[in-house]
Write an enzyme that holds these catalytic residues in place. Structure first.
Site, PDB file in Angstrom:
ATOM      1  N   ARG A   1       0.840  -1.208   0.000  1.00 37.79           N
ATOM      2  CA  ARG A   1       0.000   0.000   0.000  1.00 37.79           C
ATOM      3  C   ARG A   1       0.866   1.246   0.000  1.00 37.79           C
ATOM      4  NH1 ARG A   1      -4.954  -1.857   4.079  1.00 37.79           N
ATOM      5  NH2 ARG A   1      -5.305  -3.827   2.988  1.00 37.79           N
TER       6      ARG A   1
ATOM      7  N   ARG B   1       2.127   0.901  10.267  1.00 35.88           N
ATOM      8  CA  ARG B   1       1.678   1.289   8.932  1.00 35.88           C
ATOM      9  C   ARG B   1       2.852   1.196   7.962  1.00 35.88           C
ATOM     10  NH1 ARG B   1      -3.025   3.786   7.843  1.00 35.88           N
ATOM     11  NH2 ARG B   1      -3.273   4.198  10.063  1.00 35.88           N
TER      12      ARG B   1
ATOM     13  N   GLU C   1      -6.559  -1.132  15.451  1.00 39.00           N
ATOM     14  CA  GLU C   1      -7.112  -2.053  14.450  1.00 39.00           C
ATOM     15  C   GLU C   1      -6.115  -3.139  14.048  1.00 39.00           C
ATOM     16  OE1 GLU C   1      -8.260  -0.185  10.771  1.00 39.00           O
ATOM     17  OE2 GLU C   1      -8.479  -2.134   9.776  1.00 39.00           O
TER      18      GLU C   1
ATOM     19  N   SER D   1     -10.249  -6.327   9.925  1.00 37.65           N
ATOM     20  CA  SER D   1     -11.441  -5.663   9.451  1.00 37.65           C
ATOM     21  C   SER D   1     -12.213  -6.697   8.649  1.00 37.65           C
ATOM     22  CB  SER D   1     -11.028  -4.483   8.567  1.00 37.65           C
ATOM     23  OG  SER D   1     -12.141  -3.678   8.293  1.00 37.65           O
TER      24      SER D   1
ATOM     25  N   ARG E   1       0.937  -6.392  12.405  1.00 37.75           N
ATOM     26  CA  ARG E   1       0.345  -5.772  13.585  1.00 37.75           C
ATOM     27  C   ARG E   1       0.199  -6.774  14.725  1.00 37.75           C
ATOM     28  NH1 ARG E   1      -4.033  -1.181  11.545  1.00 37.75           N
ATOM     29  NH2 ARG E   1      -2.490   0.045  10.406  1.00 37.75           N
TER      30      ARG E   1
END
Length: 425
Positions: free
Chosen positions: A262, A277, A349, A352, A390
């Site tokens: 990403r 991130r 988070e 999801s 994560r």
RNA sequence: GGAAGAGUGGCUGAGCGGUUGAAGGCACCACCCUGGAAAGGUGGCACAGGGGCAACUCUGUCGCGGGUUCGAAUCCCGCCUCUUCCGCCA
């Protein structure tokens, strides 16, 4: 993509549903476009019918050896007009399609109202954060002596890349293996290995394109362009693109462990420290292709599949129902799993899980043969089970010890040669 | 990368410029036949879009895109994919 019939039949309803998620649909523009389309399409098709008829007559007359010059003359001028109309019509339809491709999904009725993260609703909280009798360090400080090396990542590739070595690298691999084994052996998903580079059609299918091109990494190869997958949701879900599957084949449950890429455009300055991130991170993804009547059942089930990983790792977490404004483009309903990070003293988070209903299926033309034998769009769901990077962060922070070592969670030890403690050499 | 061949409905496969979504076969569905089953018989059976209150009707689609033509599954050009052979490579 929304059903254009829904827009034709209940424009006001669609507009107000989209408004809830903060999307302003240009109803006037749509109506104008539709009006023109209708007129033009009718005219074009009438002309085509006339042309087809005349051609038919010519064929018949010629077969009988009759003179065809009269009919030929009649059709003569039609070609140019037809060509112009056809071109105009297809341009118009492309315009409509483009408009539609940029409209997000309609939220499910059960989704909480709200426009930002602050309006998300906590569904449940599981596990109790550990009490530390020493000053907790964040994962970068815990990890650095153990092989978590950001400097080398930056040297090789730039910011938001990480280099891992030794026990940390192995722990990272163990996490992915454990997740994949759990989803395949306990929850019935089929393990998949998929391409990491995909064409534009695939990304249109799952909704990343055309709107979010800036979030993707791409590669030019000869004349073609390929994109690095931002998640294996793309490859797993696109496996049913342009397919009509038997109803008995549903649900199709797929999982894969892949890297995700990403660009993180628009997140400058956020989570710059550490591996929260990254431009490249690993994820075990779950995808389900289901009968439309079963998708909300499947959503709850998938949340459970993701939770299972956190429970087995004994990591405290909470489940959050995202409000309309915080949901992703293609989702009708989304639950986030947030893991406890002691150094940040908050939940972050880590997964999801979304039901996209027929939104992706319509773009993908992914269908099944229903009871009547007719093709009908499937519903698609996807969820992380879980984000590996994560999870590594969460393990490092939650399992850290006063002496700088990290306890290996019980369940991971079989994947780590029964190593119980990671410490600096 | 080079050479040759091929891409037609759920599958197989004919058609290769003219009234037709497209022969035949398999599968599937309905009905008939049958004590039951098999075999047999009759009919049905692609997808998408438009118009119409409806009965219904029109348009598009034979890998994809363009071209020639009054008319293209059929001819021409480009592309993609697959198969076989050669080359190269982990």
């Amino acid at each position: 993509m929304l059903d254009i019939q829904a827009l034709r039949n209940d424009l006001d309803g669609v507009v107000s549903a989209l408004k809830k998620r903060g999307f302003d649909f240009d109803a006037a523009g749509f109506l104008a476009l539709e009006q023109t389309r209708k007129t033009l399409q009718t005219r074009t098709q009438d002309l085509q019918a006339k042309r087809n008829n005349a051609s038919k007559l010519i064929g018949m007359a010629k077969a009988k050896g009759e003179d065809v010059s009269a009919v030929m003359a009649e059709v003569a001028g039609m070609g140019d007009q037809l060509k112009a109309d056809e071109a105009q019509l297809s341009a118009l339809q492309a315009q409509l399609q483009a408009l539609l491709l940029n409209v997000p999904n309609l939220p499910h009725d059960s989704v909480p109202a709200g426009l930002s993260e602050a309006d998300n609703v906590e569904v449940r909280k599981v596990g109790v954060p550990r009490q530390f009798d020493f000053a907790v360090k964040d994962h970068t400080d815990v990890g650095a002596p153990l092989g978590l090396d950001f400097d080398t990542g930056i040297k090789l590739s730039g910011a938001r890349f990480t280099f891992m070595r030794g026990a940390i690298a192995k722990l990272h691999r163990a996490l992915a293996q454990f997740m994949l084994d759990t989803q395949t052996e306990q929850h019935g998903y089929t393990e998949c290995y998929t391409p990491y580079m995909v064409n534009a059609d695939s990304l249109i299918g799952t909704g990343q394109l055309p709107k979010f091109e800036a979030d993707l990494f791409s590669l030019n190869h000869n004349d073609s362009k390929l994109y690095l997958i931002p998640t294996s949701e793309v490859t797993l879900t696109n496996s049913v693109r342009d397919e009509i599957v038997a109803m008995e084949a549903l649900p199709i449950k797929l999982t894969a462990h892949t890297p995700c890429f990403r660009s993180e455009a628009g997140s400058y300055g956020r989570d710059t420290k550490g591996m929260i991130r990254q431009h490249q991170f690993d994820k075990v993804e779950m995808v389900q292709i289901v009968h439309p009547s079963k998708s909300y059942e499947a959503l709850e089930e998938m949340v459970g599949h993701a939770e299972r990983i956190l429970q087995d790792l004994a990591l405290p977490y909470r489940v959050v129902s995202l409000c309309v404004g915080d949901m992703g483009f293609g989702a009708a309903k989304t639950y986030d799993l947030e893991v406890w990070l002691p150094a940040q003293n908050t939940y972050r988070e880590i997964s999801s899980v979304s039901n996209c209903e027929a939104f992706q299926a319509r773009r993908l033309q992914a269908r099944f043969r229903n009871e009547a034998g007719k093709p009908e769009l499937v519903h698609t769901l996807n969820g992380s089970g879980l984000a590996v990077g994560r999870t590594l962060v969460a393990v490092l922070e939650n399992y850290q010890n006063a002496d700088g070592s990290v306890t290996v969670p019980e369940i991971l030890r079989p994947y780590m040669n029964n190593l119980a403690l990671i410490h600096a050499d």
